[in-house]
Design a protein around this motif. Structure first.
Motif, mmCIF file in Angstrom:
data_model
loop_
_atom_site.group_PDB
_atom_site.id
_atom_site.type_symbol
_atom_site.label_atom_id
_atom_site.label_comp_id
_atom_site.label_asym_id
_atom_site.label_seq_id
_atom_site.Cartn_x
_atom_site.Cartn_y
_atom_site.Cartn_z
ATOM 1 N N VAL A 58 0.786 -1.385 0.000
ATOM 2 C CA VAL A 58 -0.136 0.177 0.019
ATOM 3 C C VAL A 58 0.797 1.358 0.083
ATOM 4 O O VAL A 58 1.684 1.196 0.719
ATOM 5 C CB VAL A 58 -0.938 -0.178 1.238
ATOM 6 N N GLU A 59 0.432 2.132 -0.852
ATOM 7 C CA GLU A 59 1.254 3.524 -1.004
ATOM 8 C C GLU A 59 0.112 4.629 -0.631
ATOM 9 O O GLU A 59 -0.881 4.417 -1.430
ATOM 10 C CB GLU A 59 1.758 3.431 -2.195
ATOM 11 N N ASP A 60 0.355 5.594 0.015
ATOM 12 C CA ASP A 60 -0.264 6.815 0.176
ATOM 13 C C ASP A 60 -0.143 7.752 -0.813
ATOM 14 O O ASP A 60 0.953 8.295 -0.827
ATOM 15 C CB ASP A 60 -0.141 7.287 1.875
ATOM 16 N N VAL A 61 -0.950 7.893 -1.703
ATOM 17 C CA VAL A 61 -0.719 8.694 -2.780
ATOM 18 C C VAL A 61 -1.546 9.973 -2.578
ATOM 19 O O VAL A 61 -1.705 10.913 -3.727
ATOM 20 C CB VAL A 61 -0.960 8.166 -4.279
ATOM 21 N N THR A 62 -1.931 10.579 -1.537
ATOM 22 C CA THR A 62 -2.992 11.592 -1.485
ATOM 23 C C THR A 62 -2.153 12.693 -1.644
ATOM 24 O O THR A 62 -2.824 13.733 -2.629
ATOM 25 C CB THR A 62 -3.083 11.676 0.239
ATOM 26 N N GLU A 63 -0.828 12.962 -1.408
ATOM 27 C CA GLU A 63 -0.295 14.272 -1.715
ATOM 28 C C GLU A 63 0.177 14.171 -3.031
ATOM 29 O O GLU A 63 0.183 15.090 -3.579
ATOM 30 C CB GLU A 63 1.147 14.387 -0.645
ATOM 31 N N GLN A 64 0.531 13.021 -3.623
ATOM 32 C CA GLN A 64 0.937 12.957 -5.248
ATOM 33 C C GLN A 64 -0.474 13.423 -5.848
ATOM 34 O O GLN A 64 -0.196 14.145 -6.914
ATOM 35 C CB GLN A 64 1.386 11.426 -5.459
ATOM 36 N N LYS A 65 -1.630 12.828 -5.539
ATOM 37 C CA LYS A 65 -2.743 13.121 -6.256
ATOM 38 C C LYS A 65 -3.064 14.599 -6.165
ATOM 39 O O LYS A 65 -3.633 15.401 -7.389
ATOM 40 C CB LYS A 65 -3.926 12.249 -6.023
ATOM 41 N N ARG A 66 -2.780 15.169 -5.012
ATOM 42 C CA ARG A 66 -3.069 16.570 -5.036
ATOM 43 C C ARG A 66 -2.284 17.312 -5.731
ATOM 44 O O ARG A 66 -2.730 18.469 -6.483
ATOM 45 C CB ARG A 66 -3.028 17.056 -3.461
ATOM 46 N N LEU A 67 -1.051 17.067 -5.829
ATOM 47 C CA LEU A 67 -0.041 17.807 -6.659
ATOM 48 C C LEU A 67 -0.137 17.667 -8.390
ATOM 49 O O LEU A 67 -0.257 18.547 -8.868
ATOM 50 C CB LEU A 67 1.364 17.601 -6.464
ATOM 51 N N GLU A 68 -0.982 16.649 -8.603
ATOM 52 C CA GLU A 68 -1.240 16.223 -9.827
ATOM 53 C C GLU A 68 -2.295 17.037 -10.434
ATOM 54 O O GLU A 68 -2.603 17.604 -11.297
ATOM 55 C CB GLU A 68 -1.565 14.914 -10.065
ATOM 56 N N SER A 69 -3.445 17.205 -9.303
ATOM 57 C CA SER A 69 -4.522 18.012 -9.496
ATOM 58 C C SER A 69 -4.240 19.399 -9.801
ATOM 59 O O SER A 69 -4.893 20.176 -10.698
ATOM 60 C CB SER A 69 -5.617 17.693 -8.490
ATOM 61 N N GLU A 70 -3.288 19.953 -8.862
ATOM 62 C CA GLU A 70 -2.970 21.282 -9.241
ATOM 63 C C GLU A 70 -2.087 21.609 -10.385
ATOM 64 O O GLU A 70 -2.526 22.425 -11.175
ATOM 65 C CB GLU A 70 -1.945 21.604 -7.901
ATOM 66 N N ARG A 71 -1.598 20.673 -10.653
ATOM 67 C CA ARG A 71 -0.633 20.912 -11.952
ATOM 68 C C ARG A 71 -1.680 20.890 -13.100
ATOM 69 O O ARG A 71 -1.545 21.677 -14.339
ATOM 70 C CB ARG A 71 0.184 19.436 -12.387
ATOM 71 N N GLU A 72 -2.633 19.827 -13.319
ATOM 72 C CA GLU A 72 -3.863 19.756 -14.293
ATOM 73 C C GLU A 72 -4.493 21.195 -14.149
ATOM 74 O O GLU A 72 -4.855 21.639 -15.479
ATOM 75 C CB GLU A 72 -4.601 18.748 -14.099
ATOM 76 N N ARG A 73 -5.019 21.861 -13.047
ATOM 77 C CA ARG A 73 -5.600 23.088 -13.009
ATOM 78 C C ARG A 73 -4.651 24.264 -13.486
ATOM 79 O O ARG A 73 -5.397 25.032 -14.215
ATOM 80 C CB ARG A 73 -5.868 23.309 -11.716
ATOM 81 N N LEU A 74 -3.356 24.201 -13.324
ATOM 82 C CA LEU A 74 -2.513 25.179 -13.829
ATOM 83 C C LEU A 74 -2.515 25.286 -15.386
ATOM 84 O O LEU A 74 -2.529 26.011 -16.017
ATOM 85 C CB LEU A 74 -1.284 25.023 -13.017
ATOM 86 N N MET A 75 -2.356 23.810 -15.836
ATOM 87 C CA MET A 75 -2.244 23.658 -17.332
ATOM 88 C C MET A 75 -3.395 24.118 -18.139
ATOM 89 O O MET A 75 -3.562 24.766 -19.054
ATOM 90 C CB MET A 75 -1.799 22.251 -17.646
#
Length: 300
Positions: free
Chosen positions: A271-288
């Motif tokens: 198991v890997e906690d990807v909460t922060e990773q997904k948050r950063l990906e979402s922010e990047r997508e919003r920025l793009m």
């Protein structure tokens, strides 16, 4: 070279192990075979049994050995006869004989493990069973000796392997959880403690629902069913609950644990906690997306 009347002959006879000359008759007058083996049968066993047999007198001197014991030690039968037992096996003439005596009184049959010495200088682990008898009105000890070196080495290798595996599990940067077939925790490493906030003592035996929020349970139950039937479920992304009530997003990598008969006996999960990773990906997508929608030039 075979002795005509080796010491073990009288020992076996004095132990009451030979058949009487006269045999009882059945109702038809035919001789009935006594269940007690004859001397010749016992001698055949003595000379062909795979375990070593060594007969020792009260002075801890070897009176007789069988071929298996001679082969185990690398000596001939003649070379062994008359030697002190401690030269061949590290048996203490006092303490170990007392141990065998105590076992007779308590009816416990726990073998001794002692170091054996071969003629070529090498050693082995000897498992020694002992029982008392007599020879020419003298007490003797009959020992059954087995070379358990390979068994001990395999056991030690297995112990070391389990120890290494335990270290891998406990020190893995990813959470490692194993589940029984009832979807209850039976392994929970340190990384799992860090991700979910539950100590191992708290998690052991718990059903998976304690870390699955209500809305995610149908999906997780479907994944579990697929794993139990080996039809999928090896990767899943879903929300989970920490002990403090926080909702996190986790990547699950699952594998059914299957026994030699093909039955699923549990599941291993990384198991890997990807909460922060997904948050950063979402922010990047919003920025793009914002960049694509603006008419102004953007300088970076």
């Amino acid at each position: 070279m075979r002795l005509v009347r080796p010491p073990h002959a009288s020992i076996l006879e004095n132990a009451g192990l030979t058949r009487e000359t006269s045999m009882p008759l059945d109702s038809a007058g035919h001789a009935m075979r006594d269940s007690t083996p004859s001397y010749d049968e016992l001698l055949t066993i003595y000379e062909n049994v795979l375990d070593g047999i060594c007969v020792i007198d009260a002075h801890a001197v070897i009176l007789s050995v069988n071929p298996a014991f001679a082969h185990m030690t690398g000596y001939s039968v003649e070379e062994l006869t008359g030697k002190a037992i401690h030269q061949i096996i590290e048996l203490d003439p006092v303490q170990d004989l007392r141990s065998f005596t105590d076992q007779i009184h308590t009816k416990l049959k726990t073998p001794l493990e002692r170091t054996g010495h071969r003629k070529n200088g090498s050693t082995y682990v000897a498992e020694v069973h002992g029982t008392f008898s007599s020879y020419e009105d003298r007490p003797v000890l009959i020992t059954i000796v087995r070379d358990v070196t390979d068994r001990k080495q395999r056991a030690e290798q297995y112990r070391q392997s389990r120890e290494r595996l335990s270290l891998v599990v406990q020190q893995s940067p990813m959470a490692i959880i194993t589940w029984d077939t009832e979807f209850r925790v039976n392994q929970w490493n340190l990384a799992a403690e860090e991700i979910f906030g539950h100590r191992k003592e708290e998690a052991m035996g718990q059903h998976a629902r304690f870390i699955v929020p209500q809305e995610a349970r149908p999906h997780v139950d479907q994944v579990w069913e697929s794993l139990m039937t080996m039809k999928g479920g090896r990767r899943s992304t879903n929300e989970n609950l920490r002990s403090d009530g926080e909702t996190i997003l986790c990547e699950w990598y699952n594998a059914p644990l299957v026994d030699p008969g093909g039955q699923v006996v549990g599941v291993l999960s990384l198991v890997e906690d990807v909460t922060e990773q997904k948050r950063l990906e979402s922010e990047r997508e919003r920025l793009m997306l914002a960049i694509e929608q603006t008419d102004d030039a953007v300088l970076i």
